[in-house]
Design a protein around this motif. Structure first.
Motif, PDB file in Angstrom:
ATOM      1  N   TRP A 185       0.835  -1.186   0.000  1.00 40.55           N
ATOM      2  CA  TRP A 185       0.000   0.000   0.000  1.00 40.55           C
ATOM      3  C   TRP A 185       0.881   1.250   0.000  1.00 40.55           C
ATOM      4  O   TRP A 185       0.622   2.206  -0.716  1.00 40.55           O
ATOM      5  N   HIS A 186       1.881   1.224   0.790  1.00 42.26           N
ATOM      6  CA  HIS A 186       2.784   2.371   0.829  1.00 42.26           C
ATOM      7  C   HIS A 186       3.585   2.493  -0.461  1.00 42.26           C
ATOM      8  O   HIS A 186       4.030   3.583  -0.819  1.00 42.26           O
ATOM      9  N   ALA A 187       3.755   1.384  -1.091  1.00 39.65           N
ATOM     10  CA  ALA A 187       4.529   1.413  -2.333  1.00 39.65           C
ATOM     11  C   ALA A 187       3.687   1.868  -3.524  1.00 39.65           C
ATOM     12  O   ALA A 187       4.229   2.167  -4.580  1.00 39.65           O
ATOM     13  N   LEU A 188       2.429   1.920  -3.328  1.00 41.90           N
ATOM     14  CA  LEU A 188       1.572   2.360  -4.418  1.00 41.90           C
ATOM     15  C   LEU A 188       1.865   3.813  -4.761  1.00 41.90           C
ATOM     16  O   LEU A 188       2.212   4.608  -3.896  1.00 41.90           O
ATOM     17  N   SER A 189       1.697   4.102  -6.028  1.00 38.71           N
ATOM     18  CA  SER A 189       1.802   5.494  -6.420  1.00 38.71           C
ATOM     19  C   SER A 189       0.595   6.249  -5.887  1.00 38.71           C
ATOM     20  O   SER A 189      -0.439   5.651  -5.568  1.00 38.71           O
ATOM     21  N   ARG A 190       0.759   7.520  -5.805  1.00 33.98           N
ATOM     22  CA  ARG A 190      -0.348   8.291  -5.245  1.00 33.98           C
ATOM     23  C   ARG A 190      -1.566   8.242  -6.145  1.00 33.98           C
ATOM     24  O   ARG A 190      -2.696   8.359  -5.691  1.00 33.98           O
ATOM     25  N   GLU A 191      -1.308   8.087  -7.430  1.00 38.27           N
ATOM     26  CA  GLU A 191      -2.459   7.970  -8.330  1.00 38.27           C
ATOM     27  C   GLU A 191      -3.252   6.701  -8.009  1.00 38.27           C
ATOM     28  O   GLU A 191      -4.480   6.710  -7.985  1.00 38.27           O
ATOM     29  N   GLU A 192      -2.481   5.668  -7.787  1.00 38.88           N
ATOM     30  CA  GLU A 192      -3.169   4.412  -7.487  1.00 38.88           C
ATOM     31  C   GLU A 192      -3.890   4.507  -6.153  1.00 38.88           C
ATOM     32  O   GLU A 192      -5.015   4.029  -6.000  1.00 38.88           O
ATOM     33  N   GLN A 193      -3.216   5.100  -5.209  1.00 38.34           N
ATOM     34  CA  GLN A 193      -3.876   5.249  -3.918  1.00 38.34           C
ATOM     35  C   GLN A 193      -5.090   6.147  -4.024  1.00 38.34           C
ATOM     36  O   GLN A 193      -6.103   5.923  -3.367  1.00 38.34           O
ATOM     37  N   ALA A 194      -4.953   7.139  -4.853  1.00 40.02           N
ATOM     38  CA  ALA A 194      -6.054   8.097  -4.983  1.00 40.02           C
ATOM     39  C   ALA A 194      -7.324   7.412  -5.434  1.00 40.02           C
ATOM     40  O   ALA A 194      -8.431   7.798  -5.036  1.00 40.02           O
ATOM     41  N   LYS A 195      -7.151   6.417  -6.237  1.00 36.94           N
ATOM     42  CA  LYS A 195      -8.340   5.713  -6.706  1.00 36.94           C
ATOM     43  C   LYS A 195      -9.051   5.035  -5.544  1.00 36.94           C
ATOM     44  O   LYS A 195     -10.271   5.031  -5.471  1.00 36.94           O
ATOM     45  N   TYR A 196      -8.268   4.471  -4.690  1.00 36.94           N
ATOM     46  CA  TYR A 196      -8.884   3.797  -3.560  1.00 36.94           C
ATOM     47  C   TYR A 196      -9.470   4.811  -2.577  1.00 36.94           C
ATOM     48  O   TYR A 196     -10.514   4.573  -1.975  1.00 36.94           O
ATOM     49  N   TYR A 197      -8.789   5.902  -2.435  1.00 38.12           N
ATOM     50  CA  TYR A 197      -9.351   6.935  -1.566  1.00 38.12           C
ATOM     51  C   TYR A 197     -10.666   7.445  -2.133  1.00 38.12           C
ATOM     52  O   TYR A 197     -11.623   7.691  -1.404  1.00 38.12           O
ATOM     53  N   GLU A 198     -10.670   7.595  -3.417  1.00 40.66           N
ATOM     54  CA  GLU A 198     -11.884   8.081  -4.050  1.00 40.66           C
ATOM     55  C   GLU A 198     -13.011   7.063  -3.887  1.00 40.66           C
ATOM     56  O   GLU A 198     -14.153   7.411  -3.589  1.00 40.66           O
ATOM     57  N   LEU A 199     -12.679   5.827  -4.072  1.00 35.36           N
ATOM     58  CA  LEU A 199     -13.688   4.790  -3.905  1.00 35.36           C
ATOM     59  C   LEU A 199     -14.188   4.751  -2.470  1.00 35.36           C
ATOM     60  O   LEU A 199     -15.392   4.633  -2.222  1.00 35.36           O
ATOM     61  N   ALA A 200     -13.263   4.859  -1.579  1.00 32.56           N
ATOM     62  CA  ALA A 200     -13.659   4.838  -0.171  1.00 32.56           C
ATOM     63  C   ALA A 200     -14.528   6.042   0.149  1.00 32.56           C
ATOM     64  O   ALA A 200     -15.483   5.943   0.926  1.00 32.56           O
ATOM     65  N   ARG A 201     -14.196   7.140  -0.464  1.00 29.72           N
ATOM     66  CA  ARG A 201     -14.998   8.331  -0.227  1.00 29.72           C
ATOM     67  C   ARG A 201     -16.427   8.113  -0.726  1.00 29.72           C
ATOM     68  O   ARG A 201     -17.410   8.455  -0.066  1.00 29.72           O
TER      69      ARG A 201
END
Length: 482
Positions: free
Chosen positions: A385-401
């Motif tokens: 998870w920490h190794a993910l790029s911020r773009e990739e993380q952003a997708k999950y954050y967006e989904l979670a949102r």
DNA sequence: CAACCTTTGAAGGAA
DNA sequence: TTCCTTCAAAGGTTG
């Protein structure tokens, strides 16, 4: 970790959330390289090793140390260009070229690069009706439920009539007819891998990266269609509730919405909830284009009786325990109270970004690392998870949102506090604190490349190695475990 | 068989 | 505002 703006507005972004990982500079480049390596898909397993090794070599376990100096504006532009190019590649037909998770291509919404622009801001398209920009039939696309439906099953808007316009757009973007096929094929081809997070999983670029799938995926190709099957262990994991033979019984991503045979239905009681599904039947109307088995029945229980995965009815055991006649303290009031609790459905918390990521990646990690113990798997996932790029993380954050937003709309009166001990009756003690200087006699376990993890502090039980490596890799077991 | 383990993030309450 | 606690998923392990 910064938290989301709880206001619920569409501007809720992962900008803040991603600050911690934005300025990764050199490391991010390394990560990007790793991602490229993964895209290369030559060897996912070894990429995991590389990733872990890279993390080990280039950084300490300290989060702060891991973070390199802020990157320059130039690097941002470069990153932006790369993102654009990558997005262009995806739209250039590569989108459906044998993604490792072919079951999710229908998330191929135009704005694939994610809701965030390279500079971290939300893209305009992401601020509007997500996933349903073209579906004119879904006039209520902006309603939470519709968004949720779209999110839960993006195929919905493909099948709901506006295929032509959608195809028109896609054709303009991609001459490849593959996407047309992908509208339906994945659902049929991979019925056993469409878990409730299907649409969420699709947000992972990794799954849509053109190229050869990793060996363990590549080998898993449907001989009939040539389409890679989703990566999962031979034994059906909980994500794949159906055997390959039960193709006809496709676990709908809206499984909570569509009761299926053998699956529990979680009825919603009206008590305590204010109009949880205001437009449920409207949705049903628009879903009339679904195959019969996908059309949710009209429950007599409640006009909004749409089961949701977040809803869990109290277990039978609780009922039995509650009916224990040995209790002398049972009063009428208590009985009614218990009765109330018994009827009250347990509404689970919406999953956060990491949880969504975990659900998606767990099976993959299990397959790659032959791990079984969730605790160990979660450690790997934590590092990834920490190794993910911020773009990739952003997708999950967006989904979670979105999950939170919809959850909020579905259960306006719900509070996370409701699920605390006492609120639902689920006992859960807090984990005991570990001593800081606690030794880890299983440190040698980390010779296993898949387990190049932060030290696991509590592996006192010898059987841990068996769970972590399995019986077939006893050579990796530490001494005590042998 | 319930609780633990393990991860991150969200949320709520206390200070 | 900060800190702490709890829960969300998952499944093998533990007591």
């Amino acid at each position: 970790m910064p938290q989301l703006n709880g206001g619920g507005g569409d501007d809720l972004g992962a900008n803040d959330e991603l600050i911690s990982f934005k300025d990764e500079g050199e490391q991010e480049e390394k990560i990007s390289e790793n991602s490229s390596a993964e895209r290369d898909l030559a060897d996912v397993k070894s990429s995991l090793v590389n990733e872990s090794e890279t993390n080990q070599n280039s950084s300490s376990d300290s989060e702060a140390e891991r973070r390199p100096p802020p990157r320059t504006e130039t690097s941002f532009r470069e990153k932006a260009r790369e993102s654009l190019e990558e997005a262009a590649k995806r739209q250039d037909g590569g989108l459906f070229k044998g993604p490792p998770y072919p079951g999710y291509p229908f998330i191929m919404i135009p704005d694939l690069s994610g809701p965030y622009l390279p500079n971290g801001s939300l893209s305009p398209t992401a601020r509007t009706c997500v996933n349903v920009p073209l579906d004119l039939h879904l006039t209520s696309c902006c309603s939470p439920l519709m968004q949720y439906l779209q999110m839960k099953w993006p195929l919905l808007d493909v099948q709901t009539g506006n295929l032509q316009s959608r195809q028109a757009l896609k054709d303009a973007r991609s001459p490849s007819p593959a996407h047309i096929v992908s509208n339906k094929v994945p659902v049929v081809q991979h019925p056993h891998h469409v878990h409730p997070l299907t649409p969420l999983i699709t947000y992972s670029n990794e799954h849509f990266t053109p190229g050869n799938p990793p060996p363990h995926l590549q080998a898993d190709i449907d001989p009939k269609t040539g389409i890679p099957r989703p990566p999962h262990p031979p034994d059906i994991s909980p994500y794949y509730p159906l055997s390959p033979g039960t193709v006809g019984q496709i676990p709908h991503p809206l499984g909570w919405l569509v009761p299926q045979q053998g699956q529990p239905v979680y009825p919603i009681t009206t008590g305590g909830f204010r109009h949880p599904y205001p437009t449920a039947l409207t949705v049903n109307a628009s879903m009339s284009r679904f195959p019969p088995h996908m059309v949710p029945p009209h429950h007599s229980l409640h006009t909004t009786g749409i089961p949701h995965p977040a809803i869990v009815t109290p277990t039978v055991k609780q009922e039995s325990s509650q009916s224990d006649m040995g209790s002398l303290h049972s009063s009428k009031h208590q009985d009614s109270k218990k009765e109330e609790e018994k009827k009250k459905p347990h509404i689970k918390k919406p999953l956060n970004a990491f949880m969504l990521y975990m659900k998606e990646m767990r099976a993959k990690v299990v397959a790659e690392c032959t791990l079984k113990e969730s605790a160990a798997i979660n450690q790997i996932l934590g590092r990834r998870w920490h190794a993910l790029s911020r773009e990739e993380q952003a997708k999950y954050y967006e989904l979670a949102r979105k999950e939170r937003q919809l959850h909020m709309q579905l259960y306006p009166g719900w509070s996370a506090r409701d699920n605390y001990v006492g609120g639902y009756g689920k006992k859960k003690k807090r984990k005991r604190d570990k001593q800081p200087g606690e030794t880890n006699e299983h440190s040698e376990c980390y010779l296993n490349p898949c387990l190049t993890l932060p030290p696991i502090t509590d592996l006192s039980a010898p059987k841990k190695c068996r769970a972590r490596f399995g019986l077939d890799q006893q050579n990796n077991w530490c001494g005590p475990c042998r």
